[in-house]
Design a protein around this motif. Structure first.
Motif, PDB file in Angstrom:
ATOM      1  N   PRO A 149       0.836  -1.218   0.000  1.00 25.40           N
ATOM      2  CA  PRO A 149       0.000   0.000   0.000  1.00 25.40           C
ATOM      3  C   PRO A 149       0.866   1.260   0.000  1.00 25.40           C
ATOM      4  O   PRO A 149       1.880   1.322   0.688  1.00 25.40           O
ATOM      5  CB  PRO A 149      -0.807  -0.127   1.291  1.00 25.40           C
ATOM      6  N   MET A 150       0.472   2.237  -0.777  1.00 29.21           N
ATOM      7  CA  MET A 150       1.214   3.493  -0.832  1.00 29.21           C
ATOM      8  C   MET A 150       0.950   4.300   0.434  1.00 29.21           C
ATOM      9  O   MET A 150      -0.155   4.317   0.952  1.00 29.21           O
ATOM     10  CB  MET A 150       0.790   4.288  -2.064  1.00 29.21           C
ATOM     11  N   THR A 151       1.979   4.924   0.945  1.00 31.97           N
ATOM     12  CA  THR A 151       1.839   5.779   2.121  1.00 31.97           C
ATOM     13  C   THR A 151       2.032   7.232   1.704  1.00 31.97           C
ATOM     14  O   THR A 151       2.619   7.523   0.656  1.00 31.97           O
ATOM     15  CB  THR A 151       2.853   5.410   3.213  1.00 31.97           C
ATOM     16  N   TYR A 152       1.571   8.128   2.558  1.00 30.41           N
ATOM     17  CA  TYR A 152       1.559   9.544   2.195  1.00 30.41           C
ATOM     18  C   TYR A 152       2.139  10.406   3.306  1.00 30.41           C
ATOM     19  O   TYR A 152       1.651  11.488   3.582  1.00 30.41           O
ATOM     20  CB  TYR A 152       0.128   9.985   1.876  1.00 30.41           C
ATOM     21  N   LYS A 153       3.177   9.921   3.953  1.00 30.61           N
ATOM     22  CA  LYS A 153       3.800  10.700   5.018  1.00 30.61           C
ATOM     23  C   LYS A 153       4.537  11.907   4.431  1.00 30.61           C
ATOM     24  O   LYS A 153       5.419  11.757   3.597  1.00 30.61           O
ATOM     25  CB  LYS A 153       4.796   9.843   5.799  1.00 30.61           C
ATOM     26  N   PRO A 154       4.195  13.119   4.874  1.00 30.78           N
ATOM     27  CA  PRO A 154       4.955  14.297   4.435  1.00 30.78           C
ATOM     28  C   PRO A 154       6.378  14.223   4.983  1.00 30.78           C
ATOM     29  O   PRO A 154       6.627  13.597   6.021  1.00 30.78           O
ATOM     30  CB  PRO A 154       4.184  15.469   5.060  1.00 30.78           C
ATOM     31  N   PRO A 155       7.337  14.835   4.315  1.00 35.29           N
ATOM     32  CA  PRO A 155       8.707  14.825   4.840  1.00 35.29           C
ATOM     33  C   PRO A 155       8.798  15.665   6.112  1.00 35.29           C
ATOM     34  O   PRO A 155       8.073  16.655   6.256  1.00 35.29           O
ATOM     35  CB  PRO A 155       9.528  15.437   3.708  1.00 35.29           C
ATOM     36  N   LEU A 156       9.660  15.258   7.019  1.00 36.88           N
ATOM     37  CA  LEU A 156       9.894  16.075   8.204  1.00 36.88           C
ATOM     38  C   LEU A 156      10.606  17.359   7.812  1.00 36.88           C
ATOM     39  O   LEU A 156      10.335  18.434   8.344  1.00 36.88           O
ATOM     40  CB  LEU A 156      10.723  15.292   9.229  1.00 36.88           C
ATOM     41  N   PHE A 157      11.522  17.222   6.868  1.00 39.05           N
ATOM     42  CA  PHE A 157      12.306  18.380   6.416  1.00 39.05           C
ATOM     43  C   PHE A 157      12.674  18.166   4.952  1.00 39.05           C
ATOM     44  O   PHE A 157      13.205  17.118   4.591  1.00 39.05           O
ATOM     45  CB  PHE A 157      13.578  18.519   7.259  1.00 39.05           C
ATOM     46  N   GLY A 158      12.351  19.146   4.118  1.00 39.69           N
ATOM     47  CA  GLY A 158      12.742  19.054   2.722  1.00 39.69           C
ATOM     48  C   GLY A 158      11.569  18.821   1.793  1.00 39.69           C
ATOM     49  O   GLY A 158      10.441  19.214   2.082  1.00 39.69           O
ATOM     50  N   HIS A 159      11.856  18.149   0.668  1.00 41.36           N
ATOM     51  CA  HIS A 159      10.883  17.993  -0.410  1.00 41.36           C
ATOM     52  C   HIS A 159      10.716  16.533  -0.791  1.00 41.36           C
ATOM     53  O   HIS A 159      11.673  15.748  -0.736  1.00 41.36           O
ATOM     54  CB  HIS A 159      11.340  18.796  -1.638  1.00 41.36           C
ATOM     55  N   THR A 160       9.515  16.160  -1.177  1.00 42.40           N
ATOM     56  CA  THR A 160       9.258  14.833  -1.711  1.00 42.40           C
ATOM     57  C   THR A 160       8.115  14.919  -2.714  1.00 42.40           C
ATOM     58  O   THR A 160       7.374  15.907  -2.755  1.00 42.40           O
ATOM     59  CB  THR A 160       8.908  13.823  -0.594  1.00 42.40           C
ATOM     60  N   LYS A 161       7.987  13.881  -3.522  1.00 41.89           N
ATOM     61  CA  LYS A 161       6.927  13.807  -4.519  1.00 41.89           C
ATOM     62  C   LYS A 161       5.905  12.777  -4.064  1.00 41.89           C
ATOM     63  O   LYS A 161       6.255  11.631  -3.773  1.00 41.89           O
ATOM     64  CB  LYS A 161       7.514  13.401  -5.870  1.00 41.89           C
ATOM     65  N   MET A 162       4.644  13.178  -3.943  1.00 41.66           N
ATOM     66  CA  MET A 162       3.569  12.260  -3.589  1.00 41.66           C
ATOM     67  C   MET A 162       2.490  12.361  -4.651  1.00 41.66           C
ATOM     68  O   MET A 162       1.823  13.404  -4.765  1.00 41.66           O
ATOM     69  CB  MET A 162       3.006  12.581  -2.204  1.00 41.66           C
ATOM     70  N   LEU A 163       2.355  11.282  -5.450  1.00 45.82           N
ATOM     71  CA  LEU A 163       1.464  11.300  -6.608  1.00 45.82           C
ATOM     72  C   LEU A 163       1.861  12.480  -7.500  1.00 45.82           C
ATOM     73  O   LEU A 163       3.014  12.577  -7.885  1.00 45.82           O
ATOM     74  CB  LEU A 163       0.005  11.364  -6.151  1.00 45.82           C
TER      75      LEU A 163
END
Length: 214
Positions: free
Chosen positions: A153-167
């Motif tokens: 299953p895909m998770t959607y945790k935001p980063p604690l610090f910095g940038h990430t791509k979610m969908l």
């Protein structure tokens, strides 16, 4: 020691900014949102960056089974953190005042800095744990059930610090004004401890010279 003590009294007062300014900011940008959605995380609650951002984020999260963003009364942290910060401000100013009156030395200044650092680390750990739960504890009956390439299953945790791509969203998480004010205040207390240490060292050298010539 007076200079160090005055700096020690000023440093903790910067933490007062946490009662007005956000501690952290998380922004979500996507092609369908020319103006990114965002939330400001304060020590007493979560607020919109722009009007209706929280409402829109909750609406998007509903489709993938994420919980709504918590209200202040739903998290003990939002009632506890303001009290903890208030105690630390009072304790820091009192420590500086006692230093000015020569009741304590620079080690107490350093002690306040260490204690505040530990509390800050614990706060970040708690914040990250909340984001893990927020992004992974999904409703099994969600409208959209997305999976990673390996089938998990895909998770959607935001980063604690910095940038990430979610969908198709670019998610950026960075310290906000309140965090920087806290950082400046803590650095001032560390500076106060350093100046106090230098003064104590200089006094010790002077005493040694006096004893040597007497």
């Amino acid at each position: 020691m007076k200079k160090a003590s005055l700096i020690m009294m000023i440093g903790p007062l910067f933490l007062l900014g946490l009662y007005t300014f956000p501690l952290w900011t998380i922004m979500l940008g996507a092609p369908q949102y020319p103006d990114p959605l965002g939330i400001h995380i304060h020590i007493d609650g979560i607020r919109d960056v722009n009007e209706f951002d929280i409402q829109n984020i909750d609406g998007l999260n509903h489709y993938i089974g994420m919980k709504t963003l918590p209200k202040p009364e739903e998290m003990w942290e939002f009632s506890t953190f303001p009290m903890v910060i208030g105690v630390m401000i009072a304790l820091g100013v009192l420590t500086g005042l006692l230093g000015y009156l020569k009741k304590v030395n620079y080690k107490w200044f350093l002690g306040w800095f260490v204690l505040m650092s530990v509390l800050g680390i614990l706060g970040m750990y708690d914040f990250n744990a909340w984001m893990v739960d927020y992004g992974t504890n999904l409703d099994p009956n969600a409208i959209m059930k997305l999976a990673n390439p390996d089938g998990t299953p895909m998770t959607y945790k935001p980063p604690l610090f910095g940038h990430t791509k979610m969908l198709n969203f670019d998610v950026t998480s960075l310290p906000a004004t309140g965090a920087w004010m806290m950082f400046i205040g803590m650095m001032l207390t560390l500076l106060a401890a350093f100046i106090g240490w230098k003064n104590r060292k200089a006094m010790s050298i002077e005493k040694s010279k006096i004893y040597a010539t007497s």
